[in-house]
Design a protein around this motif. Structure first.
Motif, PDB file in Angstrom:
ATOM      1  N   ASN A   1       0.807  -1.211   0.000  1.00 37.89           N
ATOM      2  CA  ASN A   1       0.000   0.000   0.000  1.00 37.89           C
ATOM      3  C   ASN A   1       0.847   1.270   0.000  1.00 37.89           C
ATOM      4  O   ASN A   1       1.829   1.378   0.732  1.00 37.89           O
ATOM      5  CB  ASN A   1      -0.916  -0.002   1.229  1.00 37.89           C
ATOM      6  CG  ASN A   1      -1.837   1.192   1.244  1.00 37.89           C
ATOM      7  OD1 ASN A   1      -2.432   1.537   0.225  1.00 37.89           O
ATOM      8  ND2 ASN A   1      -1.967   1.826   2.390  1.00 37.89           N
TER       9      ASN A   1
ATOM     10  N   SER B   1       0.263   5.121   0.622  1.00 42.49           N
ATOM     11  CA  SER B   1      -0.697   6.109   1.107  1.00 42.49           C
ATOM     12  C   SER B   1      -0.360   7.494   0.566  1.00 42.49           C
ATOM     13  O   SER B   1       0.783   7.947   0.702  1.00 42.49           O
ATOM     14  CB  SER B   1      -0.671   6.139   2.643  1.00 42.49           C
ATOM     15  OG  SER B   1      -1.359   7.263   3.130  1.00 42.49           O
TER      16      SER B   1
ATOM     17  N   GLN C   1      -1.184  10.212   1.850  1.00 39.86           N
ATOM     18  CA  GLN C   1      -0.810  11.031   3.000  1.00 39.86           C
ATOM     19  C   GLN C   1       0.676  10.877   3.326  1.00 39.86           C
ATOM     20  O   GLN C   1       1.352  11.856   3.680  1.00 39.86           O
ATOM     21  CB  GLN C   1      -1.654  10.652   4.219  1.00 39.86           C
ATOM     22  CG  GLN C   1      -3.119  11.025   4.117  1.00 39.86           C
ATOM     23  CD  GLN C   1      -3.933  10.023   3.312  1.00 39.86           C
ATOM     24  OE1 GLN C   1      -3.413   8.994   2.885  1.00 39.86           O
ATOM     25  NE2 GLN C   1      -5.205  10.321   3.106  1.00 39.86           N
ATOM     26  N   SER C   2       1.190   9.639   3.217  1.00 35.66           N
ATOM     27  CA  SER C   2       2.613   9.413   3.480  1.00 35.66           C
ATOM     28  C   SER C   2       3.476  10.087   2.429  1.00 35.66           C
ATOM     29  O   SER C   2       4.522  10.673   2.748  1.00 35.66           O
ATOM     30  CB  SER C   2       2.910   7.905   3.512  1.00 35.66           C
ATOM     31  OG  SER C   2       2.254   7.287   4.600  1.00 35.66           O
TER      32      SER C   2
END
Length: 501
Positions: free
Chosen positions: A175, A177, A179-180
């Motif tokens: 995954n 993200s 946001q990351s």
């Protein structure tokens, strides 16, 4: 052991010279002590002594004081102190090359993003575990698709590409993200604002430019100006660790040479270990333990030995301990740890002696011929041959101008890499999409035009008229009359024949 295979660090209080054996110098060491006790002077003495023995040196200049090693020195006071130790000062400068990550007070030092790698880069950016995982995925994608990561713009472009294709990439490697990715981008911006942009790129530093000797056989002293770099402690620590890692990976095995191939001084060493993740600590320990066989000696310079993990401290054979102050429980604990790390001398209490040392004095324990630490001795450190204090800006500029490195690193190079490749891919995809859309619209317009053309060119069917010309009317009348007459005659004939019968 001949004099050429050792040098004098200083003399004990009873006049015994304290000598560091060159064939034991790659067993690493530590120079510790509180601020103002003489650590920088000791570092300068060790650096120039190694240089005089033909050993190249790399050291960080945190306060700017170490730049004096490039200038002639020696004073009457220093000469008198040296004479008491059986040393004659020459007052000569050491062959020095200045380096600076920002290219302002020395030759620029650059490394590519790929060379730094995700582990050290995550340390620089202070990423958490999840963000570090995403960064590792980005590096994996770059390797898989042949994308060179040279500078920060390449990394930014790669992260944008990973974010835009997160679903596809996530299905293959895990995954990703958004946001990351956004958090990493923000951390990159902060790192760039600290001046790190100039560090990432090409031409990258060649290790051969650090491991040089002058024409007279003395080793080159590489001084990294760190006065500005210290404002970014993570960048400072990560850069020096990267340099150690590069030395470890590139240098061949040499076992235990008569003298080191390079001696590396790590000033403000506590920054390397502060808040470092477990994986990074393991890498540091591995490098320190194994780089000895590459002929590299590492000397940590810090305020207290307690700043260094025990697993690393155990690898440091040569120890020079300047005065420590112990006013708090934590300081007292560090003092006891420092005292216990020495081989005890029955003539004095080590812990008490550490607190009683004056400026320029230290407890010294060096490795002997068998590799065992000598009994700790209260020692007066010898004065350096070069200037004690910083070089002026004009003197530094002169050293840089006459440097054997020349202009090899002055101009940055920006060859085709991830940013350019991904930008070209995106432009090509947009062009193909535009051409496909234009072709579809053109086809639609053609079909519409053909329908309109077919509608306007098709002629309507001609309806038959029920109006008759005079001739047609006359003909039809004659035919009707002739038909009627013939019909009556036939009927009369038939009926008349019936009647006769």
């Amino acid at each position: 052991m001949t004099e050429s295979l050792s040098f004098t660090v200083g003399a004990s209080f009873d006049g015994e010279p304290q000598k560091l054996l060159l064939n034991r110098a790659n067993r690493h060491g530590i120079v510790a002590g509180a601020t103002g006790t003489g650590k920088t002077v000791t570092l300068q003495v060790l650096a120039q002594s190694f240089s005089d023995a033909g050993v190249p040196v790399f050291c960080a200049d945190v306060k700017g004081d170490l730049s004096g090693v490039s200038q002639d020195g020696g004073t009457e006071k220093f000469a008198e102190r040296a004479a008491k130790m059986g040393i004659t000062l020459t007052g000569k400068a050491a062959p020095t090359v200045f380096w600076d990550l920002y290219g302002q007070k020395g030759h620029p030092i650059r490394a590519t993003v790929s060379d730094i790698g995700p582990l050290l880069l995550a340390q620089m950016l202070e990423l958490n575990d999840v963000q570090e995982g995403v960064l590792s995925i980005a590096f994996h994608v770059a390797d898989k698709e042949g994308l060179l990561l040279l500078d920060l713009e390449d990394l930014r472009s790669l992260l944008t590409y990973v974010s835009e294709n997160a679903k596809t990439i996530g299905a293959e490697v895990g995954n990703v993200s958004p946001q990351s990715v956004a958090a990493i981008q923000r951390a990159l911006l902060q790192l760039e604002q600290q001046g790190a942009k100039s560090f990432f790129g090409e031409p990258a530093l060649r290790l051969t430019d650090l491991i040089r000797t002058a024409l007279d056989g003395r080793g080159q002293i590489n001084v990294l100006d760190s006065t500005r770099l210290m404002n970014s402690p993570r960048l400072y620590a990560s850069f020096l660790l990267w340099l150690l890692s590069e030395l470890f990976e590139q240098l061949p095995e040499v076992g235990d040479p008569d003298k080191p191939k390079l001696v590396f001084f790590f000033d403000e060493a506590h920054l390397l270990f502060k808040d470092a993740p477990k994986g990074l600590l393991e890498k540091i320990e591995q490098v320190v333990r194994l780089i000895r066989s590459k002929g590299v000696g590492i000397y940590f310079v810090t305020q207290n030995p307690a700043d260094i993990p025990d697993s690393v401290l155990a690898q440091l054979g040569n120890r020079i301990q300047h005065a420590l102050r112990a006013y708090t429980p934590a300081e007292q604990k560090g003092l006891r740890a420092a005292a216990q790390s020495f081989r005890a001398n029955p003539a004095f209490d080590t812990a008490d002696a550490i607190q009683a040392l004056g400026v320029g004095e230290a407890l010294v324990s060096l490795l002997d011929e068998k590799g065992a630490p000598t009994v700790v001795a209260q020692t007066k450190i010898r004065p350096p041959d070069s200037r004690l204090g910083p070089a002026t800006d004009a003197e530094r500029a002169q050293v840089i101008q006459s440097s054997p490195i020349g202009t090899a690193y002055d101009a940055a190079i920006n060859r085709e890499s991830a940013e350019e490749i991904l930008k070209a891919r995106k432009a090509q995809a947009q062009r193909i999409d535009a051409e496909t859309k234009a072709a579809a619209e053109a086809q639609k317009a053609r079909e519409k035009a053909e329908k309109e053309a077919a509608k306007t060119t098709r002629a309507p069917a001609k309806r038959a008229s029920n109006r008759q010309t005079p001739m047609e009317a006359l003909t039809k009348s004659v035919l009707r009359q002739a038909g009627s007459t013939l019909t009556r005659e036939l009927l009369r004939g038939v009926l008349g024949g019936l009647k006769r019968r």
